[in-house]
Design an enzyme around this catalytic site. Structure first.
Site, PDB file in Angstrom:
ATOM      1  N   SER A  35       7.525   5.725   8.382  1.00 19.88           N
ATOM      2  CA  SER A  35       7.108   5.251   6.936  1.00 19.88           C
ATOM      3  C   SER A  35       8.034   6.066   5.849  1.00 19.88           C
ATOM      4  O   SER A  35       8.029   5.597   4.688  1.00 19.88           O
ATOM      5  CB  SER A  35       5.729   5.274   6.902  1.00 19.88           C
ATOM      6  OG  SER A  35       5.381   6.457   6.857  1.00 19.88           O
ATOM      7  N   ASN A 122      -4.598  12.025   7.947  1.00 18.30           N
ATOM      8  CA  ASN A 122      -5.347  10.706   7.492  1.00 18.30           C
ATOM      9  C   ASN A 122      -5.985  11.060   6.215  1.00 18.30           C
ATOM     10  O   ASN A 122      -6.133   9.965   5.519  1.00 18.30           O
ATOM     11  CB  ASN A 122      -6.610  10.723   8.614  1.00 18.30           C
ATOM     12  CG  ASN A 122      -5.659  10.184   9.942  1.00 18.30           C
ATOM     13  OD1 ASN A 122      -4.535  10.120  10.151  1.00 18.30           O
ATOM     14  ND2 ASN A 122      -6.557  10.111  11.141  1.00 18.30           N
ATOM     15  N   THR A 167      -5.866 -30.825 -24.058  1.00 27.07           N
ATOM     16  CA  THR A 167      -6.580 -30.657 -22.807  1.00 27.07           C
ATOM     17  C   THR A 167      -5.753 -31.627 -22.046  1.00 27.07           C
ATOM     18  O   THR A 167      -5.297 -32.612 -22.519  1.00 27.07           O
ATOM     19  CB  THR A 167      -7.999 -30.980 -23.091  1.00 27.07           C
ATOM     20  OG1 THR A 167      -8.209 -32.277 -23.629  1.00 27.07           O
ATOM     21  CG2 THR A 167      -8.824 -29.999 -23.916  1.00 27.07           C
ATOM     22  N   HIS A 168      -5.763 -31.232 -20.885  1.00 22.92           N
ATOM     23  CA  HIS A 168      -5.069 -32.193 -19.910  1.00 22.92           C
ATOM     24  C   HIS A 168      -3.601 -32.379 -20.081  1.00 22.92           C
ATOM     25  O   HIS A 168      -2.916 -33.361 -20.048  1.00 22.92           O
ATOM     26  CB  HIS A 168      -5.494 -33.869 -19.780  1.00 22.92           C
ATOM     27  CG  HIS A 168      -7.263 -33.606 -19.529  1.00 22.92           C
ATOM     28  ND1 HIS A 168      -7.756 -33.415 -18.378  1.00 22.92           N
ATOM     29  CD2 HIS A 168      -8.109 -33.665 -20.379  1.00 22.92           C
ATOM     30  CE1 HIS A 168      -9.038 -33.373 -18.388  1.00 22.92           C
ATOM     31  NE2 HIS A 168      -9.250 -33.486 -19.664  1.00 22.92           N
ATOM     32  N   SER A 289      23.999 -22.433 -17.733  1.00 21.27           N
ATOM     33  CA  SER A 289      24.459 -23.225 -16.574  1.00 21.27           C
ATOM     34  C   SER A 289      25.768 -23.200 -16.308  1.00 21.27           C
ATOM     35  O   SER A 289      26.685 -23.193 -17.245  1.00 21.27           O
ATOM     36  CB  SER A 289      23.685 -24.512 -16.782  1.00 21.27           C
ATOM     37  OG  SER A 289      24.495 -25.316 -15.788  1.00 21.27           O
ATOM     38  N   LYS A 295      23.150 -26.173 -21.834  1.00 22.48           N
ATOM     39  CA  LYS A 295      21.914 -25.632 -21.216  1.00 22.48           C
ATOM     40  C   LYS A 295      21.559 -24.213 -21.758  1.00 22.48           C
ATOM     41  O   LYS A 295      22.408 -23.326 -21.780  1.00 22.48           O
ATOM     42  CB  LYS A 295      21.797 -25.650 -19.540  1.00 22.48           C
ATOM     43  CG  LYS A 295      21.699 -27.035 -19.237  1.00 22.48           C
ATOM     44  CD  LYS A 295      20.326 -27.638 -19.180  1.00 22.48           C
ATOM     45  CE  LYS A 295      19.188 -26.980 -18.437  1.00 22.48           C
ATOM     46  NZ  LYS A 295      19.574 -27.180 -16.947  1.00 22.48           N
ATOM     47  N   ASN A 297      18.601 -21.547 -20.388  1.00 25.99           N
ATOM     48  CA  ASN A 297      17.515 -21.702 -19.384  1.00 25.99           C
ATOM     49  C   ASN A 297      16.481 -20.495 -19.502  1.00 25.99           C
ATOM     50  O   ASN A 297      17.101 -19.315 -19.560  1.00 25.99           O
ATOM     51  CB  ASN A 297      17.885 -21.668 -17.938  1.00 25.99           C
ATOM     52  CG  ASN A 297      18.639 -22.960 -17.732  1.00 25.99           C
ATOM     53  OD1 ASN A 297      18.393 -24.177 -18.297  1.00 25.99           O
ATOM     54  ND2 ASN A 297      19.667 -22.826 -16.764  1.00 25.99           N
ATOM     55  N   GLU A 302      10.301 -17.991 -15.970  1.00 26.72           N
ATOM     56  CA  GLU A 302      10.486 -18.791 -14.791  1.00 26.72           C
ATOM     57  C   GLU A 302      10.255 -17.944 -13.498  1.00 26.72           C
ATOM     58  O   GLU A 302       9.428 -18.024 -12.476  1.00 26.72           O
ATOM     59  CB  GLU A 302      11.803 -19.685 -14.427  1.00 26.72           C
ATOM     60  CG  GLU A 302      11.812 -20.963 -15.378  1.00 26.72           C
ATOM     61  CD  GLU A 302      13.070 -21.482 -15.446  1.00 26.72           C
ATOM     62  OE1 GLU A 302      13.610 -22.062 -14.225  1.00 26.72           O
ATOM     63  OE2 GLU A 302      13.981 -21.449 -16.377  1.00 26.72           O
ATOM     64  N   TYR A 329      -9.702   5.724  10.859  1.00 26.98           N
ATOM     65  CA  TYR A 329      -8.154   5.368  10.730  1.00 26.98           C
ATOM     66  C   TYR A 329      -7.303   4.761  11.675  1.00 26.98           C
ATOM     67  O   TYR A 329      -7.578   4.962  12.970  1.00 26.98           O
ATOM     68  CB  TYR A 329      -7.360   6.669  10.208  1.00 26.98           C
ATOM     69  CG  TYR A 329      -5.932   6.422  10.163  1.00 26.98           C
ATOM     70  CD1 TYR A 329      -5.492   6.351   8.708  1.00 26.98           C
ATOM     71  CD2 TYR A 329      -5.154   6.604  11.147  1.00 26.98           C
ATOM     72  CE1 TYR A 329      -4.165   5.892   8.534  1.00 26.98           C
ATOM     73  CE2 TYR A 329      -3.631   6.353  10.987  1.00 26.98           C
ATOM     74  CZ  TYR A 329      -3.294   5.988   9.697  1.00 26.98           C
ATOM     75  OH  TYR A 329      -1.929   5.717   9.412  1.00 26.98           O
ATOM     76  N   GLN A 334      -0.673   2.159   7.332  1.00 24.20           N
ATOM     77  CA  GLN A 334       0.498   2.745   6.890  1.00 24.20           C
ATOM     78  C   GLN A 334       1.150   1.512   6.134  1.00 24.20           C
ATOM     79  O   GLN A 334       2.017   1.629   5.362  1.00 24.20           O
ATOM     80  CB  GLN A 334       1.455   3.004   8.299  1.00 24.20           C
ATOM     81  CG  GLN A 334       2.819   3.764   7.734  1.00 24.20           C
ATOM     82  CD  GLN A 334       3.397   4.411   8.717  1.00 24.20           C
ATOM     83  OE1 GLN A 334       3.080   5.528   9.143  1.00 24.20           O
ATOM     84  NE2 GLN A 334       4.405   3.774   9.667  1.00 24.20           N
ATOM     85  N   LYS A 337       1.273   0.362   1.933  1.00 24.45           N
ATOM     86  CA  LYS A 337       2.101   1.090   0.797  1.00 24.45           C
ATOM     87  C   LYS A 337       3.240   0.195   0.403  1.00 24.45           C
ATOM     88  O   LYS A 337       3.379   0.024  -0.943  1.00 24.45           O
ATOM     89  CB  LYS A 337       2.829   2.265   1.501  1.00 24.45           C
ATOM     90  CG  LYS A 337       1.747   3.324   1.527  1.00 24.45           C
ATOM     91  CD  LYS A 337       2.397   4.451   2.376  1.00 24.45           C
ATOM     92  CE  LYS A 337       1.164   5.261   3.045  1.00 24.45           C
ATOM     93  NZ  LYS A 337       0.428   4.710   4.057  1.00 24.45           N
TER      94      LYS A 337
HETATM   95  N1  ARG Z   1       1.958   7.772   7.773  1.00 26.89           N
HETATM   96  C1  ARG Z   1       0.698   7.472   7.893  1.00 26.89           C
HETATM   97  C2  ARG Z   1       0.301   6.521   6.843  1.00 26.89           C
HETATM   98  O1  ARG Z   1       0.857   6.014   6.086  1.00 26.89           O
HETATM   99  C3  ARG Z   1      -0.028   8.999   7.803  1.00 26.89           C
HETATM  100  C4  ARG Z   1      -1.151   8.979   8.726  1.00 26.89           C
HETATM  101  C5  ARG Z   1      -0.693   9.052   9.900  1.00 26.89           C
HETATM  102  N2  ARG Z   1      -1.914   9.532  10.817  1.00 26.89           N
HETATM  103  C6  ARG Z   1      -2.085   9.416  12.096  1.00 26.89           C
HETATM  104  N3  ARG Z   1      -3.060   9.578  12.659  1.00 26.89           N
HETATM  105  N4  ARG Z   1      -0.904   9.039  12.812  1.00 26.89           N
HETATM  106  O2  ARG Z   1      -0.965   6.001   7.190  1.00 26.89           O
END
Ligand code: ARG
Length: 477
Positions: A35, A122, A167-168, A289, A295, A297, A302, A329, A334, A337
Site C-alpha cells: 500500500s 493494526n 417548481t417542476h 469549442s 460556444k 461552455n 459540469e 482487523y 487497506q 485509503k
Molecule cells: N497497510 C495496512 C493497512 O493499511 C496496515 C496494517 C497491516 N496489518 C496487518 N496485520 N497486516 O491496513
C-alpha cells in the site's frame, strides 16, 4: 486518484515478517498487497503517532530514556528526508509504517526495533487514518466557510434582484436571487454541522488496542490520547482496530456536500445557457469549442456535477468493503485509503474552485426579471387576495385560473389587465389589486422568517454572518 500515487520500485529482499515462511512472495503478489504507493501520504501522521507512543513507552518504563532520545532524533531526520524527497520508499516493505520503521532501525539500531513494543500495525494504521481525517475535516470546514462567505456577498448584492422561483422547473412565484442563493448557504451549514459531528467520532485513539486484544504491557492510553489531541480512547480493542465506520460517515457527509454543489452546478449551467441568460461565469471557469466558435461552455460546474458520481461511488465502495468483515482487523481495510484520499482531494479542489467561481458571477438582472414576467408568477398572489376578501381558497384558485387563461389568450401579464377585465372574474377585485400583482408586491408580501421579502433575506444574511463567525471558532464547534 493517480495524482498522489507514487511508483515504488520492487527490490528482492526479505519482508519484515518473513521468518516463518519458506518462499518469498512473487513480485506480482508483492505489488498486489503493498500500500506504500498511496499510504505514504500518512507519513507525517505515522511519525506523530510513533513519537507519542515512544514517549508513553518511556514514561511507563517500557523503554529507557536513551532509546527515546534516539527514536526522537531518528524520526525527526526521517521526517526531513520525506519532506525533502530524499526518502527511498521500498515496495517490499509494504506500507508507510514498515518503511519508516526499517529506516529508523538503519539509523539508530536496536532502539528503532523497540518502537513497535506494545503496538501493532493494526492500531497504528487506524490511528494514522484518524489523525489524517481530523485534519482533512478541519480544512474542509474552513473551505466551506470560504464558499459560504462568497455566497453571502453575492446574496447581499442581489437582495432586490427579482427572478422566477421554479417548481417542476416551471415558473412558480417570484423570489429574489439573494433568497435563492441563501438556500445553498443553509445546505452548506448543515454540511458543516455533519462534518463537525463526524469529527467527534473520528477523534478517538485506537493505539493500545495492539493487534486486536490489547497488550500485556502497562500502557497509558490516556496519555497518548492527550498528546495527540484525541478526545478519548476507543473503548473496545477489537472495534478499535477493525471498524472504519468513521471513514464511511465522513464519505457520506462528503457525498452530500458534492450533491449540494452538483445541484448548484446544474443551476449555473442552466442559467448560463443563452435560453435563460441569467448569469455569466468568468471566462477562467469556461472553455470554448474546437468546432463552434460561438460556444462558451461551463466546464467547471459540469465537472463538479460529474465528480459527484465519483465521490458517491467511494461511499458505496467503503460500505461494501466493510459489510462482510468478521472481527477484528482484515487486510480488506487497506482498501479504505484510496477512496478516502480521493474524496478529500476532490472535495478540497471543488470547494476551492467554487468560492472563486462565485465571486466571478455576472448577474443579468433584466433577463431574470423578464423571465419572472413570463409564466404568471403572481397568480397565487391574486388567489390569496381574493381569499383575504372572503372567497374560499379553492374558489379563488378557479377564478384565477380563468383570469390566467384570459391573459394568456390576450398575450398579457395579469398585472397588464385593466380593472374591468379583472373584475370579470370576481367582483371582489378593486384597484388595490395592482400593488399585489407586481413582482415587487408579491415578493415583499412574503415577509416572515424564511420568506423571500428582501427585508427577511437581509435578516437571514445577518444571522448567517453571525453563525459563520461563531462556527469559525474551533472552540465552539
Ligand atoms: N497497510 C495496512 C493497512 O493499511 C496496515 C496494517 C497491516 N496489518 C496487518 N496485520 N497486516 O491496513
Amino acid at each position: 486518484m493517480a495524482s498522489k500515487k507514487i511508483r515504488v520500485p520492487a527490490e528482492k529482499s526479505k519482508n519484515t515478517w518473513s521468518g516463518r515462511f519458506n518462499e518469498p512472495v512473487s513480485e506480482l503478489v508483492q505489488r498486489y498487497t503493498a500500500s506504500v504507493g498511496f499510504d505514504w501520504r500518512l507519513a507525517d501522521y505515522d511519525i506523530r503517532g510513533s513519537l507519542a507512543h515512544a514517549r508513553m513507552l518511556e514514561a511507563t518504563g517500557i523503554i529507557d530514556a536513551d532509546d527515546l532520545t534516539a527514536i526522537e532524533l531518528g524520526l525527526s531526520q526521517i521526517r526531513e528526508e520525506i519532506h525533502s524527497g530524499d526518502f527511498v520508499w521500498r515496495l517490499e516493505l509494504e506500507d508507510v509504517h514498515l518503511n519508516i520503521e526499517r529506516r529508523l532501525t538503519v539509523l539508530i539500531g536496536d532502539a528503532g526495533k523497540r518502537l513497535h513494543t506494545a503496538r501493532s500495525r493494526n492500531d497504528q494504521v487506524a490511528t494514522d487514518v484518524r489523525l489524517y481525517l481530523r485534519d482533512a475535516i478541519d480544512n474542509l470546514i474552513n473551505l466551506i466557510h470560504a464558499m459560504q462567505l462568497a455566497l453571502l456577498d453575492l446574496a447581499e448584492k442581489n437582495l432586490d434582484t427579482v427572478m422566477p422561483g421554479f417548481t417542476h422547473l416551471q415558473v412558480a412565484q417570484p423570489v429574489v436571487f439573494g433568497h435563492h442563493l441563501m438556500a445553498y448557504f443553509e445546505m452548506l451549514k448543515r454540511d458543516v454541522e455533519r462534518l463537525s459531528d463526524c469529527r467527534k467520532r473520528v477523534n478517538k485513539l485506537p493505539l493500545g488496542a495492539a493487534a486486536l486484544a490489547g497488550t500485556s504491557y502497562p500502557v497509558n492510553r490516556e496519555a497518548v490520547a492527550r498528546e495527540l489531541g484525541f478526545d478519548g480512547v476507543c473503548e473496545n480493542s477489537l472495534d478499535a482496530v477493525s471498524d472504519r465506520d468513521f471513514v464511511i460517515e465522513f464519505c457520506a457527509a462528503a457525498a452530500l456536500i458534492m450533491t449540494h454543489l452538483s445541484r448548484l452546478s446544474e443551476e449555473l449551467i442552466l442559467w448560463m445557457s443563452p435560453s435563460f441568460g441569467f448569469i455569466d461565469l468568468a471566462d477562467r471557469f469556461c472553455t470554448g469549442s474546437s468546432i463552434m466558435p460561438q460556444k462558451k461552455n461551463p466546464d467547471v460546474p459540469e465537472l463538479v456535477r460529474g465528480k459527484t458520481g465519483r465521490v458517491n461511488g467511494h461511499l458505496v465502495a467503503l460500505l461494501t468493503l466493510m459489510k462482510a468483515q468478521p472481527l477484528a482487523y482484515n487486510k480488506d481495510n487497506q482498501e479504505d485509503k484510496e477512496p478516502m484520499f480521493d474524496t478529500v482531494d476532490t472535495l478540497t479542489d471543488t470547494l476551492r474552485i467554487y468560492a472563486d467561481m462565485l465571486t466571478g458571477i455576472r448577474v443579468n438582472q433584466d433577463a431574470m426579471r423578464a423571465a419572472a414576467m413570463h409564466g404568471y408568477a403572481t397568480a397565487t398572489d391574486l388567489a390569496d387576495y381574493l381569499t383575504k376578501k372572503g372567497m374560499p381558497f379553492r374558489e379563488a384558485h378557479e377564478a384565477v385560473a380563468q383570469a390566467v387563461r384570459f391573459a394568456e389568450k390576450n398575450n398579457r401579464d395579469l398585472s397588464a389587465l385593466s380593472l374591468p377585465e379583472l373584475q370579470q372574474f370576481s367582483s371582489l377585485i378593486a384597484d388595490d389589486i395592482f400593488a399585489v400583482l407586481t413582482l415587487e408586491g408579491s415578493i415583499s408580501s412574503r415577509n416572515h422568517i424564511g420568506g423571500t421579502a428582501p427585508a427577511q433575506v437581509n435578516a437571514a444574511i445577518g444571522r448567517a454572518r453571525e453563525w459563520l463567525s461563531s462556527s469559525s471558532n474551533p472552540a465552539i464547534r
